[in-house]
Design an enzyme around this catalytic site. Structure first.
Site, PDB file in Angstrom:
ATOM      1  CD1 TRP A 132      -1.996  -2.254   1.928  1.00 45.66           C
ATOM      2  CD2 TRP A 132      -2.908  -1.418   0.071  1.00 45.66           C
ATOM      3  NE1 TRP A 132      -2.952  -3.131   1.496  1.00 45.66           N
ATOM      4  CE2 TRP A 132      -3.528  -2.656   0.368  1.00 45.66           C
ATOM      5  CE3 TRP A 132      -3.321  -0.713  -1.057  1.00 45.66           C
ATOM      6  CZ2 TRP A 132      -4.540  -3.188  -0.424  1.00 45.66           C
ATOM      7  CZ3 TRP A 132      -4.331  -1.254  -1.850  1.00 45.66           C
ATOM      8  CH2 TRP A 132      -4.935  -2.477  -1.525  1.00 45.66           C
ATOM      9  CG  ASP A 162      -3.149   4.092   4.147  1.00 43.73           C
ATOM     10  OD1 ASP A 162      -4.225   4.011   4.759  1.00 43.73           O
ATOM     11  OD2 ASP A 162      -2.836   3.332   3.208  1.00 43.73           O
ATOM     12  CE  LYS A 174      -8.301  -2.189   5.235  1.00 48.85           C
ATOM     13  NZ  LYS A 174      -8.490  -3.406   4.475  1.00 48.85           N
TER      14      LYS A 174
HETATM   15  N1  PMP Z   1      -4.161   1.184   2.544  1.00 51.09           N
HETATM   16  C1  PMP Z   1      -4.214   0.108   3.340  1.00 51.09           C
HETATM   17  C2  PMP Z   1      -3.289   0.016   4.522  1.00 51.09           C
HETATM   18  C3  PMP Z   1      -5.133  -0.911   3.063  1.00 51.09           C
HETATM   19  O1  PMP Z   1      -5.195  -1.995   3.852  1.00 51.09           O
HETATM   20  C4  PMP Z   1      -6.003  -0.779   1.960  1.00 51.09           C
HETATM   21  C5  PMP Z   1      -7.065  -1.801   1.614  1.00 51.09           C
HETATM   22  N2  PMP Z   1      -6.953  -3.035   2.128  1.00 51.09           N
HETATM   23  C6  PMP Z   1      -5.872   0.351   1.146  1.00 51.09           C
HETATM   24  C7  PMP Z   1      -4.961   1.319   1.492  1.00 51.09           C
HETATM   25  C8  PMP Z   1      -6.740   0.542  -0.066  1.00 51.09           C
HETATM   26  O2  PMP Z   1      -7.962   0.963   0.372  1.00 51.09           O
HETATM   27  P1  PMP Z   1      -9.221   1.198  -0.571  1.00 51.09           P
HETATM   28  O3  PMP Z   1      -9.578  -0.116  -1.131  1.00 51.09           O
HETATM   29  O4  PMP Z   1     -10.215   1.773   0.383  1.00 51.09           O
HETATM   30  O5  PMP Z   1      -8.810   2.170  -1.623  1.00 51.09           O
END
Ligand code: PMP
Length: 362
Positions: free
Chosen positions: A103, A173, A197
């Site tokens: 991520w 994030d 989450k």
């Molecule tokens: N950052 C993290 C730490 C994640 O765990 C996730 C999704 N699992 C995301 C970003 C992406 O999030 P989204 O699908 O809401 O764009």
């Protein structure tokens, strides 16, 4: 409860049963309006109250100072990967990124499109099994911000203490650990998280941003992507994801009923102790994927002696009522996601299952 499984999905993830039941009861006729929340106008007094309460509860429970604004946006954390640098990365300046998983890499990739970025540290060479230490960080004191991923959902690592970046604001994030523990807002300039989450269902993205950063952000980007647009209109510039925000409000009520963030933090620490002590008590059979000082309290990753046993573990666990345990393909093995709403009893039951499985198959 009997037909509900112990749901260890990494996200979207389990929600408190009491929240689901309240939503179910209120679904066809919200507070005597004769309409469901999702049928109300986003300008109605009933929806305005939900919107306002979600905001206030977030401020109260997370201890958000006055100089920050809470925004309810859309597009997931993934859109924030792009909008953070679009708003805050300015010509002639750069931003630091600490890379602790896939991520973070995605966030970096978007930022590179917008401007100059510096990778202050990365743990990719060890498959992201740890959080880089303070003395490894090549921080630029003139950076506009330093971006981190506070909890790495896939690798199962989490910052135990946040990096010291001096006067450079941290941008985090927090998709997979928001509202799981107390944080010191004075270090942060902006925090973002997809709700799916710890906060509620997918569809709403929370941004908590410092007012001075919102005010000084770039104006030469699309209006809809400017933080100021949403800040000025209290997240009602366009139609917000009303039903998701309503569920976030119910989840925040539930957090409050547990005793607030201190109680939640304690509950998460206890769950972590239960699970990690089970892993550590049998190192021949369970191998934690993350280094001990980087272990996550939200996503616990571990391997078994071989892949056949891992497949059997997942299948047997499913038959015993435990779902969502398959590790991400980049790490393999088992991943136990245990966000705020996962009841400690679920972890207790899972550790009993793990001990039994190790005994029978070890
Ligand atoms: N950052 C993290 C730490 C994640 O765990 C996730 C999704 N699992 C995301 C970003 C992406 O999030 P989204 O699908 O809401 O764009």
């Amino acid at each position: 409860m009997s037909d509900r499984i112990w749901n260890f999905n990494p996200g979207p993830a389990t929600l408190p049963l009491s929240v689901l039941e309240k939503a179910k009861n209120e679904l066809p006729n919200y507070m005597g309006t004769g309409m469901a929340v999702m049928e109300l106008s986003h300008r109605s007094k009933e929806y305005s109250a939900i919107h306002e309460q979600a905001n206030q509860l977030m401020v109260e429970l997370f201890g958000i100072p006055d100089n920050f604004k809470v925004l309810f946006l859309q597009g997931g954390a993934s859109l924030q990967f792009a909008t953070v640098p679009m708003n805050l990365l300015k010509p002639g300046k750069s931003a630091d990124y600490i890379i602790t998983g896939s991520w973070s890499k995605k966030a970096l990739k978007e930022a590179k499109i917008q401007g100059t970025v510096n990778v202050a540290a990365t743990s990719e060479s060890t498959n992201f099994n740890r959080i880089p230490k303070q003395n490894e960080l090549k921080l630029d004191p003139n950076a506009l911000y330093c971006h981190i991923t506070s909890n790495n959902t896939i690798a199962g690592t989490q910052y135990q203490t946040f990096p010291d970046t001096g006067n450079v604001p941290l941008i985090a994030d927090m998709s997979s650990d928001i509202l799981s523990r107390k944080i010191d807002f004075s270090k942060f300039g902006l925090i973002y998280a997809g709700a799916q989450k710890n906060l509620g269902p997918a569809g709403v993205t929370l941004v908590i941003a410092r007012n001075d950063l919102i005010e000084s952000a770039r104006e030469d980007i699309p209006i809809i992507l400017q933080y100021r647009t949403h800040a000025e209109k209290d997240s009602l510039y366009n139609t917000p994801p009303t039903y998701s925000i309503y569920l976030v409000k119910l989840v925040l009520d539930w957090v409050k009923s547990l005793g607030g963030l201190s109680a939640v933090e304690k509950r998460n620490t206890n769950k972590g102790e239960m699970l990690y002590s089970t892993i550590d008590s049998n190192p021949e059979f369970f191998k934690g994927a993350a280094e001990k000082d980087s272990r996550s309290l939200m996503n616990v990753t571990f391997r078994l002696p071989n892949e056949e046993l891992e497949a059997k573990f997942i299948a047997d666990a499913k038959a015993a009522g435990f779902g969502g345990l398959k590790g991400h393909r980049s790490v393999g093995g088992i991943r136990v996601s245990m966000y705020n709403a996962l009841e400690p009893e679920g972890i207790k039951k899972l550790t009993e299952f793990m001990k039994d499985f190790a005994q029978k198959n070890g």
